[in-house]
Motif scaffolding. Structure first.
Motif, PDB file in Angstrom:
ATOM      1  N   ASN A 123       4.185   5.714  -5.593  1.00 34.36           N
ATOM      2  CA  ASN A 123       4.065   5.115  -6.729  1.00 34.36           C
ATOM      3  C   ASN A 123       2.574   5.647  -7.940  1.00 34.36           C
ATOM      4  OD1 ASN A 123       7.213   4.420  -7.366  1.00 34.36           O
ATOM      5  ND2 ASN A 123       6.134   3.144  -5.974  1.00 34.36           N
ATOM      6  N   ASP A 124       1.843   6.979  -6.850  1.00 30.87           N
ATOM      7  CA  ASP A 124       0.822   6.864  -7.857  1.00 30.87           C
ATOM      8  C   ASP A 124      -0.081   6.397  -8.170  1.00 30.87           C
ATOM      9  OD1 ASP A 124       1.506   9.833  -6.518  1.00 30.87           O
ATOM     10  OD2 ASP A 124       2.840   9.740  -8.841  1.00 30.87           O
ATOM     11  N   LYS A 125       0.443   4.851  -7.833  1.00 28.59           N
ATOM     12  CA  LYS A 125      -1.041   3.814  -8.140  1.00 28.59           C
ATOM     13  C   LYS A 125      -1.886   3.549  -7.292  1.00 28.59           C
ATOM     14  CE  LYS A 125       3.089   0.833 -10.115  1.00 28.59           C
ATOM     15  NZ  LYS A 125       2.776   1.536 -11.559  1.00 28.59           N
ATOM     16  N   ARG A 126      -2.189   4.757  -6.742  1.00 29.83           N
ATOM     17  CA  ARG A 126      -3.150   4.428  -5.329  1.00 29.83           C
ATOM     18  C   ARG A 126      -2.929   5.789  -4.973  1.00 29.83           C
ATOM     19  NH1 ARG A 126      -4.191  -0.119  -1.093  1.00 29.83           N
ATOM     20  NH2 ARG A 126      -3.982  -1.748  -3.199  1.00 29.83           N
ATOM     21  N   TYR A 134       3.550   1.266  -1.179  1.00 33.69           N
ATOM     22  CA  TYR A 134       4.510   1.567  -2.661  1.00 33.69           C
ATOM     23  C   TYR A 134       3.276   2.079  -3.610  1.00 33.69           C
ATOM     24  CZ  TYR A 134       6.096  -0.110  -7.065  1.00 33.69           C
ATOM     25  OH  TYR A 134       6.899   0.097  -8.569  1.00 33.69           O
ATOM     26  N   TYR A 135       2.358   1.849  -3.188  1.00 33.23           N
ATOM     27  CA  TYR A 135       1.332   1.595  -4.085  1.00 33.23           C
ATOM     28  C   TYR A 135       1.293   4.239  -4.454  1.00 33.23           C
ATOM     29  CZ  TYR A 135       0.252  -2.701  -5.920  1.00 33.23           C
ATOM     30  OH  TYR A 135       0.115  -3.732  -6.849  1.00 33.23           O
ATOM     31  N   THR A 185       0.973  -0.792  -0.176  1.00 35.80           N
ATOM     32  CA  THR A 185      -0.014  -0.680  -0.088  1.00 35.80           C
ATOM     33  C   THR A 185       0.966   1.232   0.325  1.00 35.80           C
ATOM     34  OG1 THR A 185      -2.019  -0.996   1.293  1.00 35.80           O
ATOM     35  CG2 THR A 185      -1.763   1.523   1.232  1.00 35.80           C
TER      36      THR A 185
END
Length: 66
Positions: free
Chosen positions: A38-41, A34-35, A32
């Motif tokens: 890295n703008d994935k969440r 990490y996401y 979570t």
């Protein structure tokens, strides 16, 4: 909510947190973190509450952009 990643990385350096140790302090899954980094969440309430566990309020105010 949006996270000021530069401020978060600065705080991580000051408190000597790796991403894994920060995730443990925040009581969230490292994936979570990490996401979000890295703008994935987007950061949700659980993420913000985790920041409050890991850092003092003054630091969190600089990290969370409302």
């Amino acid at each position: 909510m949006t996270i000021n990643k530069n401020e978060l990385f600065k705080a991580m350096e000051v408190y000597n947190y790796s991403q894994a140790s920060l995730a443990r302090k925040m009581k969230i899954d490292p994936v979570t973190l990490y996401y979000v980094l890295n703008d994935k969440r987007k950061a949700g309430n659980k993420f913000i509450n985790g920041l409050k566990l890991a850092f003092p309020d003054e630091v969190v105010k600089n990290i969370v952009l409302i």
